[in-house]
Scaffold this active site. Structure first.
Site: not given
Length: 383
Positions: A122, A127, A130-131, A269, A280, A341, A364, A367
């Site tokens: 699609f 360039p 976009g949005s 671990r 906790q 790590g 898509e 946000s």
């Protein structure tokens, strides 16, 4: 539902086994080579994954939205590159034709998309757009019984592999809005269609992205989707809700995978004489992730039911995509934190999934675009 409950369960179980037996063991190799093995793509074709949403009359499985969500949750457990190879065939690459295509276009292209014989791509982003998709500058100029396309599309998923490109181009040069945009079906190999060098990306290796360039590319007038000019953006809007729900489900599936890997590590671990899963503060992060995932599942399933009922789900689709993609980022971040790590080292896999997850908050619809859609609809309908 398009499938009876037993058949749907068999399909989900089959996809789940495929994920765990075939895809998960291949993730490290795909991430290293940036290539999806042909054998894996062939197996996806055999499973019918390329035709999930395409009507049975054209060779697809014809799943409704609720059923497609469940498949997306299952396939989403694997690295996103695996879904990406068939994602456009399931989404806008086929649905634009299903919803607004002519009978000739449906008969010509849908069976090949459904079988995976051709891979869809699609082409919207450029360039300079976009949005703000309505500001695209790729042009389509009518010349006899053809259109001449000129312009560059950027960050196009599956561009090097595609056999069919759905291209948004401006047919009305007198307007700079989305109203002057049309959708074209351009076949690979058409003179004037050029594919750029694949980009080196942060994540999702195995899902190639490249520029698609049109230089006096002549496309038959019969390849304008629906046979009518200036309706391309409206067509895109019709399928965006569906695509956003699908992506939200994929995000949720991947989050579940990350949490599972995180918990298995935490149980093995040991620090201070006990498994870190017993601490906790670690449990708090696990609980937050599980709650996030549960909420996302509820959202996408609820929105899918409404879509299948024919209701307007634009707001719910944006809510689902916004929440699920942001939620995935939180779950991935917690996964790295709990692994410590090991979460930062490539050999353990979490580092790759953390990078893979980042893109979902961008494509898509970012946000921030989802926030605008949601807020404007709430304001419009309140009072």
């Amino acid at each position: 539902m398009a499938l009876d409950s037993d058949t749907l369960k068999q399909l989900i179980d089959t996809v789940d086994r495929f994920v765990h037996e075939r895809l998960l063991p291949m993730e490290a190799e795909v991430a290293e080579t940036d290539i999806l093995p042909a054998s894996i793509i062939s197996e996806m074709r055999d499973l019918g994954l390329f035709g999930l949403s395409i009507p049975e009359s054209y060779g697809g499985l014809g799943l409704n939205m609720r059923e497609e969500i469940e498949v997306a949750l299952a396939i989403g457990q694997a690295a996103p590159a695996f879904r990406s190879i068939f994602g456009t065939n399931v989404g806008i690459g086929s649905q634009a034709i299903v919803i607004d295509g002519t009978e000739s276009q449906k008969g010509k292209y849908l069976p090949e998309l459904a079988s995976g014989e051709i891979i869809g791509s699609f082409c919207l982003t450029e360039p300079g757009s976009g949005s703000d998709a309505g500001s695209l500058t790729t042009t389509a100029t009518k010349e006899g019984d053809s259109y001449i396309l000129n312009g560059t599309k950027r960050y196009i998923t599956n561009a090097p592999l595609a056999g069919l490109y759905t291209v948004m181009a401006r047919t009305d040069q007198n307007t700079k809005t989305a109203r002057g945009v049309s959708a074209f079906l351009v076949e690979a190999g058409t003179p004037g269609l050029l594919i750029g060098k694949p980009e080196k990306k942060m994540g999702q290796q195995g899902a190639p992205v490249a520029d698609v360039v049109f230089e006096n590319c002549r496309v038959p007038a019969e390849n304008i989707i629906g046979g009518v000019e200036n309706l391309g953006f409206k067509t895109a809007m019709k399928v965006l809700d569906k695509g956003r729900l699908h992506i939200a489900a994929v995000c949720t599936g991947l989050a579940g995978r990350i949490l599972r890997d995180t918990v298995l590590y935490a149980k093995e671990r040991f620090q201070f004489g006990q498994a870190i899963a017993d601490f906790q503060l670690v449990q708090a992060m696990i609980a937050d992730s599980e709650t996030d995932i549960y909420a996302a599942k509820c959202m996408v399933r609820d929105a899918a039911i409404d879509r299948d009922a024919g209701l307007d789900i634009t707001r719910k689709a944006s809510c689902s995509k916004l929440f699920a993609s942001e939620m995935l980022g939180r779950v991935a971040d917690r996964g790295v934190q709990i692994l410590g790590g090991a979460g930062y080292i490539a050999d353990y896999g979490m580092e790759q999934l953390y990078r893979d997850a980042r893109l979902f908050r961008i494509y898509e619809g970012t946000s921030q675009i989802q926030q605008l859609i949601i807020a404007k609809d709430v304001i419009r309908t309140t009072g």
